[in-house]
Every structure is written in structure tokens, then in C-alpha cells.
Design a protein around this motif. Structure first.
Motif, mmCIF file in Angstrom:
data_model
loop_
_atom_site.group_PDB
_atom_site.id
_atom_site.type_symbol
_atom_site.label_atom_id
_atom_site.label_comp_id
_atom_site.label_asym_id
_atom_site.label_seq_id
_atom_site.Cartn_x
_atom_site.Cartn_y
_atom_site.Cartn_z
ATOM 1 N N VAL A 1 0.836 -1.207 0.000
ATOM 2 C CA VAL A 1 0.000 0.000 0.000
ATOM 3 C C VAL A 1 0.868 1.252 0.000
ATOM 4 N N GLU A 2 1.894 1.281 0.857
ATOM 5 C CA GLU A 2 2.761 2.457 0.966
ATOM 6 C C GLU A 2 3.461 2.770 -0.353
ATOM 7 N N LEU A 3 3.788 1.726 -1.109
ATOM 8 C CA LEU A 3 4.557 1.921 -2.336
ATOM 9 C C LEU A 3 3.692 2.332 -3.515
ATOM 10 N N GLU A 4 2.393 2.516 -3.302
ATOM 11 C CA GLU A 4 1.552 3.038 -4.378
ATOM 12 C C GLU A 4 2.031 4.422 -4.798
ATOM 13 N N GLU A 5 2.354 5.273 -3.818
ATOM 14 C CA GLU A 5 2.864 6.618 -4.090
ATOM 15 C C GLU A 5 3.997 6.888 -3.114
ATOM 16 N N PRO A 6 5.167 6.286 -3.338
ATOM 17 C CA PRO A 6 6.240 6.351 -2.346
ATOM 18 C C PRO A 6 6.953 7.694 -2.334
ATOM 19 N N THR A 7 7.338 8.108 -1.147
ATOM 20 C CA THR A 7 8.223 9.254 -0.988
ATOM 21 C C THR A 7 9.648 8.720 -0.847
ATOM 22 N N PRO A 8 10.659 9.568 -0.989
ATOM 23 C CA PRO A 8 12.041 9.106 -0.785
ATOM 24 C C PRO A 8 12.237 8.444 0.580
ATOM 25 N N ARG A 9 11.592 8.988 1.620
ATOM 26 C CA ARG A 9 11.731 8.394 2.946
ATOM 27 C C ARG A 9 11.151 6.985 2.980
ATOM 28 N N VAL A 10 9.977 6.807 2.365
ATOM 29 C CA VAL A 10 9.346 5.479 2.337
ATOM 30 C C VAL A 10 10.232 4.481 1.605
ATOM 31 N N LEU A 11 10.833 4.887 0.497
ATOM 32 C CA LEU A 11 11.702 3.980 -0.262
ATOM 33 C C LEU A 11 12.920 3.571 0.552
ATOM 34 N N ARG A 12 13.482 4.524 1.302
ATOM 35 C CA ARG A 12 14.643 4.179 2.142
ATOM 36 C C ARG A 12 14.253 3.179 3.224
ATOM 37 N N GLU A 13 13.114 3.428 3.865
ATOM 38 C CA GLU A 13 12.670 2.519 4.915
ATOM 39 C C GLU A 13 12.326 1.146 4.349
ATOM 40 N N PHE A 14 11.749 1.107 3.159
ATOM 41 C CA PHE A 14 11.403 -0.167 2.542
ATOM 42 C C PHE A 14 12.659 -0.973 2.205
ATOM 43 N N ALA A 15 13.688 -0.298 1.683
ATOM 44 C CA ALA A 15 14.939 -0.974 1.356
ATOM 45 C C ALA A 15 15.563 -1.577 2.616
ATOM 46 N N ALA A 16 15.512 -0.835 3.724
ATOM 47 C CA ALA A 16 16.064 -1.353 4.984
ATOM 48 C C ALA A 16 15.267 -2.559 5.459
ATOM 49 N N TRP A 17 13.950 -2.514 5.279
ATOM 50 C CA TRP A 17 13.095 -3.647 5.686
ATOM 51 C C TRP A 17 13.413 -4.878 4.852
ATOM 52 N N LEU A 18 13.627 -4.730 3.563
ATOM 53 C CA LEU A 18 13.976 -5.865 2.706
ATOM 54 C C LEU A 18 15.307 -6.477 3.112
ATOM 55 N N GLU A 19 16.274 -5.616 3.423
ATOM 56 C CA GLU A 19 17.615 -6.114 3.754
ATOM 57 C C GLU A 19 17.655 -6.831 5.091
ATOM 58 N N ALA A 20 16.642 -6.610 5.931
ATOM 59 C CA ALA A 20 16.654 -7.203 7.264
ATOM 60 C C ALA A 20 16.557 -8.724 7.234
ATOM 61 N N SER A 21 15.879 -9.282 6.221
ATOM 62 C CA SER A 21 15.693 -10.732 6.180
ATOM 63 C C SER A 21 15.254 -11.182 4.798
ATOM 64 N N PRO A 22 15.766 -12.311 4.305
ATOM 65 C CA PRO A 22 15.258 -12.863 3.039
ATOM 66 C C PRO A 22 13.762 -13.164 3.104
ATOM 67 N N ARG A 23 13.255 -13.458 4.307
ATOM 68 C CA ARG A 23 11.836 -13.764 4.453
ATOM 69 C C ARG A 23 10.976 -12.542 4.106
ATOM 70 N N HIS A 24 11.507 -11.349 4.417
ATOM 71 C CA HIS A 24 10.774 -10.130 4.074
ATOM 72 C C HIS A 24 10.579 -10.017 2.562
ATOM 73 N N VAL A 25 11.626 -10.373 1.818
ATOM 74 C CA VAL A 25 11.542 -10.311 0.357
ATOM 75 C C VAL A 25 10.450 -11.236 -0.156
ATOM 76 N N GLU A 26 10.433 -12.464 0.357
ATOM 77 C CA GLU A 26 9.449 -13.441 -0.105
ATOM 78 C C GLU A 26 8.028 -12.999 0.243
ATOM 79 N N GLU A 27 7.841 -12.512 1.463
ATOM 80 C CA GLU A 27 6.505 -12.094 1.874
ATOM 81 C C GLU A 27 6.011 -10.899 1.055
ATOM 82 N N PHE A 28 6.936 -9.987 0.745
ATOM 83 C CA PHE A 28 6.534 -8.819 -0.054
ATOM 84 C C PHE A 28 6.087 -9.250 -1.448
ATOM 85 N N LEU A 29 6.831 -10.160 -2.065
ATOM 86 C CA LEU A 29 6.465 -10.619 -3.400
ATOM 87 C C LEU A 29 5.125 -11.357 -3.392
ATOM 88 N N LEU A 30 4.914 -12.145 -2.368
ATOM 89 C CA LEU A 30 3.641 -12.859 -2.277
ATOM 90 C C LEU A 30 2.487 -11.883 -2.082
#
Length: 361
Positions: free
Chosen positions: A20-49
Motif C-alpha cells: 500500500v505504501e509503495l503506491e505513491e512512495p516518498t524518498p523516505r518510504v523507499l529508504r525505509e522499505f529498502a532497509a526492511w527488505l535487507e533485514a531478512s530474506p523472508r521479508h523479500v518473499e513475503e513482499f512478493l507474495l
């Protein structure tokens, strides 16, 4: 509910929230999202699903350029969660700690590669589409909603559609918009400090160094100059007669412009609205014709120079201010020069190369 179920559910909710957040992301949202993805491979899989089942995924990829299902399958095959059983298997390896470290590093490397791929996908999915023309070139293209944009010479636009709005930035030049009606998603054209909102209409926008001119061929548009609030308090100009163009004070209030009308918006946000008796003249450029009705010679030359490699230069303020009426072929600057040489007070200096200088005797 099992322990595994309780662990997975919050993570799935987080992934859905990121969609939902990435529908209209701000630079801050993109930075936080990248950090969330890097935290765990499981985050990547859950986001794609979560992305795969998101019923409004078209808003992220209106052009259907991303094969989301393929990405999900790759995530399932490439990402290995670090579950306790896997860690026990690693600890029991007979070859010792070095082999275990290599296996862990391999899993981390695979996850990092997938994160990089997701980052590239996000840039592709959220970046606006850019259309441009070079000198003398004209283009027409149909947008995802069915609207059509005609680009004049030396023009450039950025197109970005979301579930909430349709946004086009006219970065330079001129464009004619044929807009499909969609009350759920406003169609907005941003030209510098000017925002034009249309509702199922046809209008022309020309952006120059002096401001923006909006000419409405069909329907109605609303024009809002996006200027600093400090300027909006400027006093209104003195009243004018009905025969003169209607000048609005600088304001952030939307100004309506109907078919057969034209509005010029200065860089300071002042709107000058007037009737246009000859709309065919406004869009004559689509037929590569230049129509002038008492225009300053400076403006005439600027129009010819937009279309041709041969550039014309005027010397002297009085010459630039001269008025000219006529109809010309946009691709034939020599016809303008022949017209001007009939005036015995002018000198046409063909210096050679791609420039011609005109001066008064």
C-alpha cells in the motif's frame, strides 16, 4: 493458532502494508522499505507474495511490463529461510565451521541479489514514462487510459499514472491533450508553476521561459498556479474594460477556462484570460503550419527556430518588436526570409553555416 502461524501473520501484514505504501512512495518510504527488505530474506518473499495477490497491482505497473508471477516463483525457489532445522543441519556438518559459514554466506548472497532485483523492479515500476521530440519532430501517443497526447517539436513530458490520479509534467515545449473522462482519477498537467486539471476535454499547453499558455479546444479545464503563499496576497490589478483581456490577481484559487478561451499564466502566477476567435490557429502546428496575427517578430523567429536547423537571429529591440501577420510552412524558414527581404529597411545577412542575421539598415 500454531506458533508458526502466529509468527508468519504479522510479517504478512507488514508486507501488505508496504504494498500500500509503495503506491505513491516518498524518498523516505523507499529508504525505509529498502532497509526492511535487507533485514531478512523472508521479508523479500513475503513482499512478493503480497504483491502477487494485491488486487490493485495495476496501479504499480499500468504498462504490464513486470511479470509479477515470475518474480514470486523465483523468490520461492531462490530464498531459503533460516529455520532452526537448517541451522542444526549446518552445525552438524563434519567439515567444520568454515563450511557452515560458506553455506550461510551463500544464502545471504542469494537474498542480497534478490533484494537488488526488487530495487530495480521498484524503480522501473514507479518511474514515470518520458516522451520527447527533437527539433522539427512531432509525435503522438496513446496513454494507458485511452487519452492521446500530441507532442510538438522540442517538447518533453513525463507521464505517471496511479490509482488516484493521472499526472503529466510538461517539462518543455508544447502538447495537445485529448483526455478520456474518468471522474475517479483526475487528469492533471503540470507545467512549471501551473497545474491544469481537465475533465474529458481537449486543450493545448505551451510552456515558454515567460510562462505557460493554455488554450481550450473542447470542454473545461481548471488552472491553479502553484505559487508561494506570500505572493498570493498581492493586490488585484485595477479594473479593465470589457474589451480587454481579463486579468486575475495572483491566487491559488482555481480559474476555470472554457472552450474557445485561452489563459496565459506568468511565472509569478498571474492569469490573463481571453477569448480565442480562431482556435484553428492554436493547433495549426499539428499540420506543420505557423499562423501569425500581428505577433512580434521576435516570437515569429522563435517559432521558426524551434523547427529548423537553420537559425534566424534578430539584432535590435525595435526590429524584435515589429509586428507580422502571415501563414507559413514551419519547415520553410526561407519563406519568412523572402517575405522580410521585401522590406527595404531590413538587411538579411547570410553569414554561412546554420545562422542568418537580420538587422535594420
Amino acid at each position: 493458532m500454531s506458533a508458526a502461524r502466529r509468527e508468519t501473520h504479522p510479517l504478512a501484514e507488514e508486507a501488505a502494508q508496504w504494498v500500500v505504501e509503495l503506491e505513491e512512495p516518498t524518498p523516505r518510504v523507499l529508504r525505509e522499505f529498502a532497509a526492511w527488505l535487507e533485514a531478512s530474506p523472508r521479508h523479500v518473499e513475503e513482499f512478493l507474495l503480497a504483491s502477487a495477490v494485491w488486487k490493485e497491482l495495476d496501479g504499480l505497473d499500468a504498462a504490464r511490463r513486470i511479470d509479477v508471477q515470475r518474480l514470486v516463483e523465483e523468490a520461492r525457489s531462490n530464498v531459503r529461510p533460516l529455520v532452526p532445522e537448517a541451522m542444526r543441519e549446518i552445525s552438524d556438518e563434519s567439515s567444520g565451521p568454515s563450511r557452515a559459514r560458506r553455506r550461510v554466506l551463500g544464502i545471504v548472497a542469494a537474498a542480497a541479489a534478490l533484494v537488488a532485483g526488487i530495487a530495480i523492479w521498484l524503480v522501473m515500476a514507479t518511474a514515470p514514462d518520458v516522451y520527447a521530440t527533437s527539433r522539427g519532430e512531432q509525435r503522438a501517443f496513446r496513454l494507458a487510459d485511452g487519452s492521446v497526447v500530441h507532442l510538438n517539436t522540442q517538447s518533453r513530458v513525463e507521464v505517471e499514472f496511479t490509482r488516484m490520479e493521472r499526472s503529466i509534467r510538461l517539462l518543455e515545449g508544447e502538447a495537445l491533450f485529448n483526455v478520456e473522462h474518468d471522474p475517479a482519477r483526475p487528469f492533471r498537467v503540470i507545467a512549471g508553476p501551473t497545474v491544469i486539471e481537465a475533465i474529458g476535454t481537449r486543450f493545448n499547453v505551451y510552456r515558454t521561459d515567460a510562462g505557460t499558455t493554455v488554450s481550450v479546444v473542447e470542454g473545461i479545464v481548471e488552472i491553479s498556479p502553484t505559487i508561494p503563499p506570500a505572493l498570493s496576497a498581492r493586490a488585484a490589478p485595477p479594473p479593465r474594460s470589457d474589451a480587454q483581456p481579463q486579468v486575475r490577481p495572483v491566487s491559488v484559487v482555481a480559474e476555470r477556462v472554457a472552450a474557445g478561451e485561452q489563459a496565459r499564466v506568468s511565472l509569478e502566477g498571474e492569469i490573463v484570460k481571453e477569448a480565442v476567435p480562431d482556435l484553428a490557429r492554436v493547433v495549426a502546428w499539428r499540420e506543420r503550419r505557423l499562423v501569425f496575427r500581428g505577433d512580434p517578430l521576435e516570437d515569429v523567429v522563435r517559432e521558426f527556430n524551434r523547427y529548423n536547423e537553420l537559425q534566424i537571429r534578430l539584432e535590435g529591440d525595435a526590429l524584435r518588436a515589429r509586428r507580422l501577420t502571415g501563414v507559413f510552412d514551419a519547415d520553410d524558414p526561407m519563406s519568412l526570409l523572402q517575405f522580410l527581404t521585401r522590406d527595404g529597411t531590413l538587411i538579411v545577412d547570410e553569414t554561412g553555416g546554420d545562422e542568418i542575421v537580420i538587422r535594420e539598415r
